[in-house]
Design an enzyme around this catalytic site. Structure first.
Site, mmCIF file in Angstrom:
data_model
loop_
_atom_site.group_PDB
_atom_site.id
_atom_site.type_symbol
_atom_site.label_atom_id
_atom_site.label_comp_id
_atom_site.label_asym_id
_atom_site.label_seq_id
_atom_site.Cartn_x
_atom_site.Cartn_y
_atom_site.Cartn_z
ATOM 1 N N LYS A 173 -39.289 -13.578 -12.019
ATOM 2 C CA LYS A 173 -38.386 -14.174 -11.029
ATOM 3 C C LYS A 173 -39.101 -14.129 -9.689
ATOM 4 C CE LYS A 173 -34.162 -12.917 -8.597
ATOM 5 N NZ LYS A 173 -32.837 -12.340 -8.718
HETATM 6 C C1 R5P Z 1 -32.972 -9.008 -5.110
HETATM 7 O O1 R5P Z 1 -33.925 -8.304 -5.351
HETATM 8 C C2 R5P Z 1 -31.930 -9.258 -6.070
HETATM 9 O O2 R5P Z 1 -32.471 -9.081 -7.360
HETATM 10 C C3 R5P Z 1 -31.220 -10.592 -6.043
HETATM 11 O O3 R5P Z 1 -30.616 -10.758 -7.270
HETATM 12 C C4 R5P Z 1 -32.138 -11.741 -5.783
HETATM 13 O O4 R5P Z 1 -32.589 -11.679 -4.481
HETATM 14 C C5 R5P Z 1 -31.524 -13.133 -6.121
HETATM 15 O O5 R5P Z 1 -30.512 -13.433 -5.329
HETATM 16 P P1 R5P Z 1 -30.588 -14.543 -4.198
HETATM 17 O O6 R5P Z 1 -30.531 -15.876 -4.895
HETATM 18 O O7 R5P Z 1 -29.386 -14.254 -3.394
HETATM 19 O O8 R5P Z 1 -31.886 -14.369 -3.455
#
Ligand code: R5P
Length: 263
Positions: A173
């Site tokens: 991710k």
């Molecule tokens: C951050 O480390 C978290 O895993 C969040 O889930 C991630 O940042 C994804 O969320 P967003 O789309 O709000 O950035």
């Protein structure tokens, strides 16, 4: 790869098209009651039917999600520092693999902090956890966390994503950046993008579209969904980009249609 690992991966990444809309609602692990998630159930319950996977913490799952839910679960297993120490992020294990299995996780997520002060600790913790993931057949999603002062560009995201994959992540991710094709092309495992800070809806939909066009297999999006003026309409619009190849304009039209009360 054994049957259990492949089966769990197919819960996270939909076999019909090899794509996924992961709903990221794990923010409380370092941000506390994040805007939009302050009343977790009220926000998240209506979104669950439109998510392929729910990514959250052990505490949120236990306290706020019904065990009868059908959506596959990805549990955050790293943590240890808060938003108050954003420049000194330093994560270790916050959830053991046996409890993740007991909670019926289809996958786990760990943040690697490449380039940050404590990168070595987070990376060695990550690889140790992957050894356990391999033993029990649990996919590991590496989150390439980026410190406040670090440059977000294709060079950095390629470095962090490739490292995470070579060290054993099953899914990476990362953040969408210009030149994202390079990040995808040089990473041997599927990539999903985080959404990052809240953007206007058309911009968030374009980002998801551009990421898919560049080869990402989906999103693991949080704030751009749950902080939208209409989160239920937004997750469906994102879904249409990921699974139906809608253009950003088609997806935004859908968002507006659903926002005004359509189904
Ligand atoms: C951050 O480390 C978290 O895993 C969040 O889930 C991630 O940042 C994804 O969320 P967003 O789309 O709000 O950035």
């Amino acid at each position: 790869m054994d049957w259990g690992m492949r089966n769990r991966l197919s819960k996270i990444i939909k076999p019909k098209d090899g794509r996924t809309v992961m709903l990221a609602v794990d923010h409380g692990y370092f941000m506390g009651p994040t805007t939009g998630l302050d009343y977790f159930q009220k926000m998240v319950n209506p979104l669950i039917p439109h998510a392929d996977t729910l990514m959250l913490t052990r505490g949120a799952l236990r306290n706020w999600v019904e065990p009868t839910v059908e959506v596959p679960i990805v549990l955050r297993v790293s943590g240890g520092t808060s938003i108050l120490n954003e420049n000194l992020l330093h994560e270790g294990e916050v959830l053991g693999i046996k409890d993740a299995i007991r909670l019926n996780a289809s996958g786990v997520a760990w943040s690697v902090l490449v380039g940050a002060k404590y990168e070595r600790d987070t990376i060695l913790g990550f690889t140790k956890y992957i050894d356990r993931c391999e033993k029990y057949g649990i996919p590991m999603i590496a989150v390439t966390a980026v410190g406040k002062d670090m440059v977000r560009d294709a060079r950095y995201m390629s470095l962090a994503s490739r490292m995470a994959a070579e060290l054993g992540a099953h899914i990476v991710k990362t953040y969408f950046v210009e030149g994202f094709e390079k990040v995808v092309d040089t990473c041997p495992v599927p990539i999903v993008i985080a959404g990052g800070k809240k953007l206007p809806e058309p911009d968030a939909l374009k980002m998801a579209y551009d990421a898919i066009q560049a080869g990402a297999i989906g999103v693991d999006m949080g704030r751009n969904i749950f902080q939208s003026e209409d989160p239920v309409a937004m997750i469906q619009a994102v879904n249409s980009v990921v699974h139906d190849n809608h253009s950003p304009q088609e997806a935004f039209d859908l968002f507006n249609k659903l926002k005004s009360g359509g189904q």
